[in-house]
Structure formats: structure tokens, C-alpha cells
Design a protein around this motif. Structure first.
Motif, PDB file in Angstrom:
ATOM      1  N   GLY A   6       0.784  -1.228   0.000  1.00 49.45           N
ATOM      2  CA  GLY A   6       0.000   0.000   0.000  1.00 49.45           C
ATOM      3  C   GLY A   6       0.816   1.278   0.000  1.00 49.45           C
ATOM      4  O   GLY A   6       0.317   2.330   0.375  1.00 49.45           O
ATOM      5  N   VAL A   7       2.074   1.189  -0.438  1.00 43.08           N
ATOM      6  CA  VAL A   7       2.957   2.353  -0.478  1.00 43.08           C
ATOM      7  C   VAL A   7       3.088   2.836  -1.924  1.00 43.08           C
ATOM      8  O   VAL A   7       3.392   2.045  -2.823  1.00 43.08           O
ATOM      9  CB  VAL A   7       4.344   2.009   0.102  1.00 43.08           C
ATOM     10  CG1 VAL A   7       5.283   3.198   0.002  1.00 43.08           C
ATOM     11  CG2 VAL A   7       4.214   1.542   1.542  1.00 43.08           C
ATOM     12  N   ASP A   8       2.863   4.110  -2.147  1.00 46.77           N
ATOM     13  CA  ASP A   8       2.987   4.701  -3.487  1.00 46.77           C
ATOM     14  C   ASP A   8       4.409   4.557  -4.005  1.00 46.77           C
ATOM     15  O   ASP A   8       5.365   4.522  -3.233  1.00 46.77           O
ATOM     16  CB  ASP A   8       2.639   6.196  -3.443  1.00 46.77           C
ATOM     17  CG  ASP A   8       1.257   6.474  -2.892  1.00 46.77           C
ATOM     18  OD1 ASP A   8       0.357   5.625  -3.043  1.00 46.77           O
ATOM     19  OD2 ASP A   8       1.076   7.552  -2.307  1.00 46.77           O
ATOM     20  N   VAL A   9       4.527   4.527  -5.331  1.00 47.93           N
ATOM     21  CA  VAL A   9       5.836   4.411  -5.988  1.00 47.93           C
ATOM     22  C   VAL A   9       6.025   5.588  -6.924  1.00 47.93           C
ATOM     23  O   VAL A   9       5.113   5.928  -7.691  1.00 47.93           O
ATOM     24  CB  VAL A   9       5.935   3.087  -6.787  1.00 47.93           C
ATOM     25  CG1 VAL A   9       7.177   3.054  -7.659  1.00 47.93           C
ATOM     26  CG2 VAL A   9       5.908   1.898  -5.844  1.00 47.93           C
ATOM     27  N   GLN A  10       7.186   6.207  -6.843  1.00 49.28           N
ATOM     28  CA  GLN A  10       7.526   7.323  -7.727  1.00 49.28           C
ATOM     29  C   GLN A  10       8.945   7.115  -8.232  1.00 49.28           C
ATOM     30  O   GLN A  10       9.869   6.973  -7.445  1.00 49.28           O
ATOM     31  CB  GLN A  10       7.446   8.644  -6.956  1.00 49.28           C
ATOM     32  CG  GLN A  10       7.616   9.872  -7.798  1.00 49.28           C
ATOM     33  CD  GLN A  10       6.346  10.260  -8.522  1.00 49.28           C
ATOM     34  OE1 GLN A  10       5.254   9.950  -8.121  1.00 49.28           O
ATOM     35  NE2 GLN A  10       6.502  10.949  -9.620  1.00 49.28           N
ATOM     36  N   TRP A  11       9.102   7.056  -9.542  1.00 48.57           N
ATOM     37  CA  TRP A  11      10.427   6.968 -10.150  1.00 48.57           C
ATOM     38  C   TRP A  11      10.747   8.309 -10.787  1.00 48.57           C
ATOM     39  O   TRP A  11       9.922   8.885 -11.493  1.00 48.57           O
ATOM     40  CB  TRP A  11      10.471   5.910 -11.236  1.00 48.57           C
ATOM     41  CG  TRP A  11      10.359   4.495 -10.764  1.00 48.57           C
ATOM     42  CD1 TRP A  11      10.271   4.051  -9.483  1.00 48.57           C
ATOM     43  CD2 TRP A  11      10.305   3.341 -11.597  1.00 48.57           C
ATOM     44  NE1 TRP A  11      10.178   2.691  -9.471  1.00 48.57           N
ATOM     45  CE2 TRP A  11      10.197   2.222 -10.746  1.00 48.57           C
ATOM     46  CE3 TRP A  11      10.345   3.135 -12.971  1.00 48.57           C
ATOM     47  CZ2 TRP A  11      10.129   0.919 -11.224  1.00 48.57           C
ATOM     48  CZ3 TRP A  11      10.273   1.841 -13.451  1.00 48.57           C
ATOM     49  CH2 TRP A  11      10.169   0.747 -12.574  1.00 48.57           C
ATOM     50  N   GLY A  12      11.957   8.796 -10.578  1.00 49.83           N
ATOM     51  CA  GLY A  12      12.422  10.016 -11.212  1.00 49.83           C
ATOM     52  C   GLY A  12      13.753   9.751 -11.884  1.00 49.83           C
ATOM     53  O   GLY A  12      14.666   9.210 -11.256  1.00 49.83           O
ATOM     54  N   ILE A  13      13.841  10.104 -13.161  1.00 48.77           N
ATOM     55  CA  ILE A  13      15.055   9.826 -13.935  1.00 48.77           C
ATOM     56  C   ILE A  13      15.406  11.063 -14.751  1.00 48.77           C
ATOM     57  O   ILE A  13      14.566  11.593 -15.492  1.00 48.77           O
ATOM     58  CB  ILE A  13      14.849   8.621 -14.881  1.00 48.77           C
ATOM     59  CG1 ILE A  13      14.447   7.371 -14.080  1.00 48.77           C
ATOM     60  CG2 ILE A  13      16.104   8.363 -15.704  1.00 48.77           C
ATOM     61  CD1 ILE A  13      14.007   6.203 -14.932  1.00 48.77           C
ATOM     62  N   TRP A  14      16.676  11.497 -14.622  1.00 49.65           N
ATOM     63  CA  TRP A  14      17.162  12.599 -15.448  1.00 49.65           C
ATOM     64  C   TRP A  14      17.401  12.108 -16.864  1.00 49.65           C
ATOM     65  O   TRP A  14      17.954  11.025 -17.078  1.00 49.65           O
ATOM     66  CB  TRP A  14      18.442  13.191 -14.873  1.00 49.65           C
ATOM     67  CG  TRP A  14      18.158  14.117 -13.742  1.00 49.65           C
ATOM     68  CD1 TRP A  14      18.244  13.845 -12.410  1.00 49.65           C
ATOM     69  CD2 TRP A  14      17.687  15.457 -13.846  1.00 49.65           C
ATOM     70  NE1 TRP A  14      17.855  14.932 -11.672  1.00 49.65           N
ATOM     71  CE2 TRP A  14      17.513  15.954 -12.533  1.00 49.65           C
ATOM     72  CE3 TRP A  14      17.394  16.300 -14.923  1.00 49.65           C
ATOM     73  CZ2 TRP A  14      17.072  17.232 -12.269  1.00 49.65           C
ATOM     74  CZ3 TRP A  14      16.952  17.590 -14.655  1.00 49.65           C
ATOM     75  CH2 TRP A  14      16.789  18.043 -13.349  1.00 49.65           C
TER      76      TRP A  14
END
Length: 139
Positions: A104-112
Motif C-alpha cells: 500500500g505504499v505509493d511508488v515514484q520513479w524520477g530519472i534525469w
């Protein structure tokens, strides 16, 4: 619980505009936050954006992971630091995303990306979300 997927790609320097990335405290006008194309500072705050910002609403956890993998693969040629991203590895990213979403934990990926661009892909748990009591934007 169900899931919503969000994506943003743009000029990375625009992420410094925190005023458009934080929802206002009530009773302030939410216009600048909801109207902004920028991703929110907190992943759960995607749920405050208009429903049209939802890129996908996967039926299963596997569908959500496939959505993340597809966005990763389609931008791979534009990664600013492909060697660094290869060290992390898509399999590891997906493994940790599976565990987080299952719990139940949100996932956020950030890539330059090259040219000063940035990609962010988020999968947000909805109804309920463990970090905020927001209503589902699609209802």
C-alpha cells in the motif's frame, strides 16, 4: 484499494517551482496546484490533480508494473546517465515497486534525461491511500 498511474516529462529546472507542486492549505484556491502540469512534491498528492492527469488505472499490480516498465524502456535511449541506471537495473526497480505497492505504499520513479529533461512516473494507491485521506479523482 486500486491504483492510478501518472507521468510527467519536462524541463527539470521547472521542478524548482515548488509553489505549483504543493497543494494549498484550505481554504486557499487550489487553482495553481491543480492547473499546473508539474508533478506534486508528495506522490499521494497526484490524487488531488484532475482525473484527466491519470495516465492509466491498472486492473492489477502486474499491470501497474508493466506500465512502469514500459515508460522506463521507452525513455532508455534518453537517460542522462545510462550506466548509473543500468547499475540500479529495471528488475530491481520493479522488485521494490512490487513490494511497496503490495504493502500500500505509493511508488515514484524520477530519472534525469538528456537535454536537462526529467521523467517522473508514479503509481498511487487509491481508496485508501496510507498517506492522505483523499477521495478518488476518477469517481
Amino acid at each position: 484499494m486500486h491504483l492510478h498511474c501518472y507521468v510527467w516529462s519536462g524541463i527539470g529546472a521547472d521542478l524548482r517551482n515548488e509553489a505549483e507542486r504543493r497543494p494549498p492549505l484550505p481554504p486557499a484556491d487550489p487553482g495553481p496546484f491543480t492547473a499546473s502540469p508539474l508533478p506534486p512534491m508528495r506522490t499521494c498528492d497526484w490524487l488531488l490533480k484532475p482525473a484527466r492527469r491519470i495516465d492509466a488505472s491498472p486492473a492489477t499490480l502486474d499491470d501497474a508494473l508493466a506500465w512502469l516498465a514500459e515508460h522506463h524502456r521507452t525513455t532508455r535511449s534518453a537517460f542522462l546517465r545510462p550506466a548509473d541506471e543500468a547499475r540500479i537495473g529495471l528488475d530491481f526497480r520493479l522488485e521494490t515497486a512490487r513490494e511497496a505497492l503490495h504493502n500500500g505504499v505509493d511508488v515514484q520513479w524520477g530519472i534525469w534525461l538528456s537535454g536537462g529533461r526529467f521523467l517522473t512516473c508514479g503509481v498511487v494507491c487509491c481508496s485508501p491511500n496510507r498517506h492522505a485521506a483523499y477521495r478518488c479523482p476518477a469517481s
